[in-house]
Each structure stands twice: as structure tokens, then as C-alpha cells.
Write an enzyme that holds these catalytic residues in place. Structure first.
Site, PDB file in Angstrom:
ATOM      1  N   CYS A 255       0.481  -1.292  -0.130  1.00 63.61           N
ATOM      2  CA  CYS A 255      -0.006  -0.007   0.390  1.00 63.61           C
ATOM      3  C   CYS A 255       1.107   1.367   0.133  1.00 63.61           C
ATOM      4  O   CYS A 255       0.194   2.279  -0.292  1.00 63.61           O
ATOM      5  CB  CYS A 255      -1.155  -0.038   1.621  1.00 63.61           C
ATOM      6  SG  CYS A 255      -0.308  -0.068   2.587  1.00 63.61           S
TER       7      CYS A 255
ATOM      8  N   GLU B 296      -2.149   1.389  -4.647  1.00 61.90           N
ATOM      9  CA  GLU B 296      -1.407  -0.782  -4.230  1.00 61.90           C
ATOM     10  C   GLU B 296      -0.640  -1.152  -4.977  1.00 61.90           C
ATOM     11  O   GLU B 296      -0.942  -0.635  -6.224  1.00 61.90           O
ATOM     12  CB  GLU B 296      -2.871  -1.262  -3.881  1.00 61.90           C
ATOM     13  CG  GLU B 296      -2.586  -2.266  -3.439  1.00 61.90           C
ATOM     14  CD  GLU B 296      -2.251  -2.363  -1.579  1.00 61.90           C
ATOM     15  OE1 GLU B 296      -2.123  -3.549  -1.123  1.00 61.90           O
ATOM     16  OE2 GLU B 296      -3.080  -1.705  -1.131  1.00 61.90           O
TER      17      GLU B 296
END
Length: 544
Positions: free
Chosen positions: A494, A534
Site C-alpha cells: 500500500c 496499491e
């Protein structure tokens, strides 16, 4: 904690088992806008914004690092003004031309005749934005400025797209004025800059980055929210001593007002799911009755829970209970509710897989993209050229078993490894719920310094999946990984900046062990309307 920005952590973690935990406001490191506004000189000064709670352990790849490099790149692309105009005084309102978006989500603008970059929010390239000067950092050629309004809109901007009445005040979203396709292009650029700035690799070793894969839902996708409220006035008196102050009225409940340490009252959040927003309504109503019981601020947990039933099930209620919602699928019906007790257990469904987690643990908060995401991982984890050769999976940072379980059909055997014993216990339960026994997958609670010690797989037949927290992998773990030397590595993150840093270490082959090359890089939009993306990096071992 930063003002309601998002992070995607599929990893399970435990937290204190109380419904409302004390909330300590922390300022955003993103641009310094969440620092408490103080009077004083606007010129120069050795001033640095406080790091967020999530960033204090990130050696590099923090928001401050990212912003600084983006400012430097913008200045290099512009001609230097030999005799620049004097900088406006603190508190002055000026119009700036927005030239670039930082990977932090901040807008970067300049004034004609100046070498100073103005950092603000809620604007996009091509906008002319009116801002209020807060502080000049002349050594960095940076000015922090509060957004006021748009005086000339960019062709990219369409304010009719904005679906939140708090947009422009709440710090949670940055891009609601942009077409979604434009958001995806921006996130591809974030990934490109991350590898250019933090991988320390020559450009020829970084492959062309694929287009960002979008989320099926751009609103109403977030399955977990944590609104909060501040303590009552007079809570702290004297030298940090706590008073027994009480609320005279129900406090504002919501998220941080951008540029302050103050919570703004937010009745609903359009990126939250319907069930989560119903839970917010319930908790706000409860607080109106119970606010007198509190002497300090707190964070409220809102976590979606899904009960999936066959369409012909007699358990489907004719009338839904209060604060629940129903979703009809092709063969099933989902009854969705909102859990607020961290001791409770939430249920998530990804295609035919089911996962249970402590309600207050970290699990991916955009369920709508998970089927597409896990299908992509399943398709690319073993390429056609290696099918039959690669037989085993190691899921490092396995948490509650997302990858170990959803990839189990690809491998002869899979092992999930985590240093947290409670995460491993949860993963074992999830494996059982999905009909997987020890012959298909197992889970090991391993010591951080010996994560691969209990693994007996042949490294030539093994893939390792990494999904670390935002700070990325530490040097000790990367050394263990290189010495084990799996055939392939798939790195999910992330924080694409710390991912780029770690991938650079593996590609350069620092220390003992094997070296790797990057096969592909691609972003997934788990966080529509925000600046976050992401990243998925796939690496192959370089044969020696």
C-alpha cells in the site's frame, strides 16, 4: 493519525479490546497543513512537520520525502528567475497556477516571477487557485498555503462530480472533481515516480508500468471507518494534568478538518459502504444520549459485516433489522450490518472464499476490488513457462491468510508465516472455513529473525508473496529472503515508495544471497477519490 487518509493493509493486527479507545490527534506530515496554526515569522526557519503515526518508522519513502522530491522535480522543469519577486507576507491571499500534483495528493503551484513552489490541496493541474500563505520555507523553495477557492478552473475539473458536501474541508479525499479515468492515470504516475525516486535503479532495469486497474466501485466501497471526537474543553489544565471536564453538549464526531487539529462533524461519508454509514448514524444517535459519560475523546469503530445466505434460505428476514441492508447476488443474498465492538468478529466474502477477522483488525477495506485483485495474483503468480516447476507458496506477512487461502488451488502446498501468533490462529480458522486442511496449507508463527527456518520447500520450486505494512520490509527480512532465494517474488504494498526501495535492494543484490529482476509493475486502485494506490511488483530470480 493523519487526517482521514487511507492505507491498505491485508495483514491482521490486534488492538486494544475496548469499544472506544482514547484518541490523540496527530498532525499530517503530508504537507504540514495539519500542524496547529501558530503565529510567528513566515520567513525561513528550521521547521519540519511532525510525522504521522504510520510514518514514524519509515526510514525513507515518507510523505515528506515524496513531497520534497516532487518539488525539486518541478523546479528543475522550470526556468530559474534571476531576480524573483518578494514573497508575500504570512496571511496574504494570492492566486497560484497549479502545475503538478505531488504523489502525496497535494497540489503544487507557482506565481509568475517567483522560484517558490506553493503547496496546497483540492486543486488539479490547470487550475488557478486562491490560497492563503501560511509559512515560507525558503531553504526548500516551498510555501505552505491554505486552499480558499478556485478562481479559474482547469479543463480537468468538473465540480458536478463531487459527491461529498465536506469535500474541500475534510482531508480524506483529494480527487472527487476528476474523471475516474484521470485518477487512474495519476496513480500510474505515482508508481512511476516511486520507482524513479526510491528504487535507486537505472531506468533500464525498471519495466514499463502497466495501466492502473480500477475499482468496480468509486464510492460506497470502504468497509471500515473510524470517526472520532475530541475531548471536552478544559480536558487538560496545567502541566499536562488531566481534569475531570465533561461535555456540555454532544461533541462533533467525524474526521479532521484539513489544516487544523480540530474534528469536523460529519454525518456520513460517501466512500463508506451503506452499512458503514448506517452504523455511523446509529453511533451518532447513541452519542447524543451518552456524551455526558465521556471525559475524553475517543475513536469509534465502524466495520461492515456480511452474512451470506442462499437465495432460497428461510433465514432471509422479510423485514430487515434496523441499521442493516440487503444485497442480492446471482445465487445468494448478503445481509450487511455494522460492527462497533472490537471484540466482535467480522465476516468478509471474496468470490467463494470466506474470511473472519477481529472487527478492529486490519483487513483490506475495499471488498469490491478484491475478486479482481486476487484473480490477477492467481493468474500471474506462476507464469505458463514455470507451470509444473513451481509447486510451493510462502505467504510472508500472511496475517489472516488472504493470499495463502485464495492461492491454494495453484500450488501443491502453501505456508503462511507471520510473527503474530493471534494472526496465525485466525488464519488457521479461515483455512478450515474454506475446506483447506494441513495437506494443502499450513501456518507458522515464526520469530522475526528466522522466518524461513521452518520451511522445507525447495527454493527452486517456491514463490514468496510479500505484503508488509506501510514501512515496508526491514533489512534483516530482505537478507533472509535473498539467502533463501525463491524462484519468484510477488510484492504487494500500500506504500509504493517503500516497495520501490525494497525492490531496489533485491534487484541490486546487496549482501549475501540471490539477485532479482523485475518482470512487471502495476497499480490497483483500492482507494478511489484519494491519492493512494496499491502496487504489485513481480520479480524473477537471476540465475547465477
Amino acid at each position: 493519525m493523519r487526517p482521514f487518509r487511507f492505507a491498505s493493509l491485508i495483514r491482521l493486527r490486534t488492538t486494544s479490546p475496548i469499544t472506544l479507545k482514547p484518541f490523540a490527534t496527530m498532525a499530517s506530515a503530508q504537507s504540514g497543513h495539519a500542524q496547529k496554526r501558530q503565529h510567528g515569522s513566515a520567513q525561513g526557519g528550521k521547521w519540519k512537520p511532525k510525522k504521522t503515526k504510520r510514518e514514524k518508522n519509515i526510514a525513507e519513502g515518507s510523505s515528506e520525502d515524496i513531497l520534497r522530491l516532487d518539488i525539486q522535480a518541478l523546479l528543475k522543469s522550470r526556468p530559474t528567475i534571476e531576480d524573483p519577486e518578494p514573497l508575500p507576507e504570512q496571511g496574504t491571499q494570492v492566486d497560484i497556477e497549479i502545475l503538478e500534483l505531488s504523489s502525496t495528493g497535494d497540489a503544487l503551484g507557482m506565481i509568475a516571477g517567483s522560484n517558490q513552489v506553493y503547496v496546497t490541496q483540492f486543486a488539479v493541474p490547470g487550475d488557478t487557485a486562491r490560497v492563503k500563505v501560511y509559512r515560507h520555507l525558503q531553504e526548500e523553495s516551498r510555501t505552505i498555503a491554505d486552499f480558499i477557492s478556485i478562481t479559474k478552473p482547469s479543463p480537468l475539473r468538473d465540480d458536478t462530480r463531487i459527491q461529498c458536501k465536506y469535500f474541500g474541508k475534510c482531508g480524506g479525499c483529494q480527487f472527487q472533481m476528476l474523471d475516474y479515468s484521470e485518477q487512474l492515470k495519476l496513480k500510474k504516475r505515482v508508481l512511476e515516480k516511486a520507482y524513479a525516486n526510491f528504487s535507486n535503479l537505472p531506468a533500464e532495469l525498471v519495466p514499463t508500468i502497466g495501466d492502473t486497474i480500477g475499482s468496480p466501485l468509486q464510492y460506497n466501497y470502504r468497509t471500515k471507518l473510524t470517526p472520532h471526537f475530541d475531548g471536552p474543553p478544559g480536558m487538560f489544565r496545567g502541566r499536562g494534568k488531566k481534569s475531570k471536564a465533561h461535555f456540555d453538549s454532544c461533541p462533533d464526531i467525524g474526521f479532521m478538518l484539513k489544516g487544523t487539529r480540530r474534528v469536523m462533524d460529519i454525518e456520513e461519508c460517501p466512500i463508506g459502504t451503506e452499512a458503514v454509514n448506517l452504523g455511523m448514524n446509529r453511533e451518532r444517535a447513541r452519542m447524543k444520549e451518552e456524551y455526558k459519560n465521556y471525559t475524553k475523546g475517543a475513536t469509534i469503530l465502524l466495520r461492515e459485516n456480511t452474512q451470506r445466505l442462499p437465495r432460497d434460505s428461510a433465514d432471509i428476514p422479510e423485514t430487515l433489522p434496523p441499521y442493516t441492508t440487503k444485497a442480492d447476488n446471482e445465487t445468494t443474498v448478503d445481509i450487511k450490518s455494522c460492527i462497533t465492538d472490537p471484540k466482535g468478529t467480522s465476516i468478509e466474502h471474496i468470490d467463494s472464499y470466506v474470511f473472519t477477522n477481529p472487527a478492529n483488525s486490519f483487513f483490506q477495506n475495499n471488498n469490491s476490488i478484491l475478486p479482481k485483485f486476487t484473480a490477477f495474483i492467481r493468474e500471474h503468480i506462476v507464469p505458463p513457462a514455470h507451470q509444473g516447476e513451481i509447486k510451493y507458496l510462502i505467504d510472508a506477512y500472511s496475517g489472516s491468510g488472504l493470499f495463502t487461502i485464495t492461492l491454494s488451488s495453484v500450488f501443491q502446498h502453501s505456508t503462511g508465516i507471520d510473527i503474530a501468533a493471534d494472526s496465525i490462529a485466525c488464519a488457521r480458522k479461515n483455512a478450515e472455513l474454506n475446506g483447506l486442511n494441513d495437506e494443502r496449507c499450513s501456518f507458522i508463527a515464526a520469530d522475526a529473525g528466522e522466518l524461513f527456518k521452518s520451511v522445507t520447500y525447495n527454493n527452486d520450486e517456491t514463490v514468496v508473496v510479500l505484503d508488509p505494512p506501510r514501512k515496508g520490509c526491514d533489512a534483516d527480512f530482505l537478507g533472509q529472503l535473498q539467502r533463501f532465494g525463491p524462484k519468484r517474488v510477488l510484492y504487494v504494498s500500500c506504500n509504493v515508495h517503500t516497495q520501490a526501495r525494497d525492490v531496489g535492494v533485491l534487484v541490486r543484490g546487496e549482501g549475501d544471497g540471490w539477485r532479482y529482476e523485475i518482470e512487471s509493475l502495476r497499480g490497483f486502485d483500492f482507494f478511489p477519490q484519494t491519492g493512494h494506490v496499491e502496487g504489485v511488483a513481480i520479480l524473477n530470480r537471476v540465475e547465477q
